[in-house]
Design a protein around this motif. Structure first.
Motif, mmCIF file in Angstrom:
data_model
loop_
_atom_site.group_PDB
_atom_site.id
_atom_site.type_symbol
_atom_site.label_atom_id
_atom_site.label_comp_id
_atom_site.label_asym_id
_atom_site.label_seq_id
_atom_site.Cartn_x
_atom_site.Cartn_y
_atom_site.Cartn_z
ATOM 1 N N GLN A 129 94.540 58.049 48.706
ATOM 2 C CA GLN A 129 94.529 59.396 48.999
ATOM 3 C C GLN A 129 96.018 59.887 49.775
ATOM 4 O O GLN A 129 96.601 60.776 49.659
ATOM 5 N N VAL A 130 96.290 58.937 50.432
ATOM 6 C CA VAL A 130 97.509 58.976 51.338
ATOM 7 C C VAL A 130 98.998 59.068 50.124
ATOM 8 O O VAL A 130 99.705 59.649 50.326
ATOM 9 N N ALA B 213 96.841 55.210 56.053
ATOM 10 C CA ALA B 213 95.196 55.438 55.597
ATOM 11 C C ALA B 213 94.609 55.130 56.762
ATOM 12 O O ALA B 213 93.412 55.787 56.763
ATOM 13 N N THR B 214 94.733 54.041 57.295
ATOM 14 C CA THR B 214 93.696 53.666 58.414
ATOM 15 C C THR B 214 93.918 54.594 59.385
ATOM 16 O O THR B 214 92.955 55.067 60.159
ATOM 17 N N VAL C 52 91.247 57.490 55.568
ATOM 18 C CA VAL C 52 91.221 57.908 54.141
ATOM 19 C C VAL C 52 91.689 56.650 53.319
ATOM 20 O O VAL C 52 92.298 55.660 53.878
ATOM 21 N N SER C 53 91.595 56.761 52.087
ATOM 22 C CA SER C 53 92.085 55.645 51.158
ATOM 23 C C SER C 53 93.534 55.714 50.968
ATOM 24 O O SER C 53 94.302 56.582 51.385
ATOM 25 N N GLU C 54 93.986 54.385 50.391
ATOM 26 C CA GLU C 54 95.387 54.260 50.320
ATOM 27 C C GLU C 54 95.840 55.415 49.395
ATOM 28 O O GLU C 54 97.007 55.938 49.345
#
Length: 76
Positions: A22-23, A13-14, A18-20
């Motif tokens: 989303q991943v 995500a980093t 994006v957000s965790e």
């Protein structure tokens, strides 16, 4: 020290900014290849697969841009 071969989802995500969640969705949908390992079934994404995914997204974006040219009125 060498970079780790496998990344946990928060690190992915980093990397992608994006957000965790989303991943997690990308992994669960099969969009981003990952493996579950360990007794608690933690997800890991291989760094090489992440780089391949990024390259595929660049190609998809380039194709989309080519098919959807920016008009002069869009730039305003």
């Amino acid at each position: 020290m060498a970079e780790p071969r496998f990344l946990p989802l928060p690190d992915v995500a980093t990397e992608l900014n994006v957000s965790e969640s989303q991943v997690y969705h990308m992994v669960r949908s099969g969009e981003l290849p990952a493996i579950k390992i360990g007794g608690r079934g933690q997800w890991r994404v291989e760094r090489a697969r992440l780089e391949q995914y990024i390259e595929e997204k660049y190609a998809e974006t380039a194709a989309w841009v080519a098919q959807n040219p920016l008009n002069a009125t869009d730039a305003e």
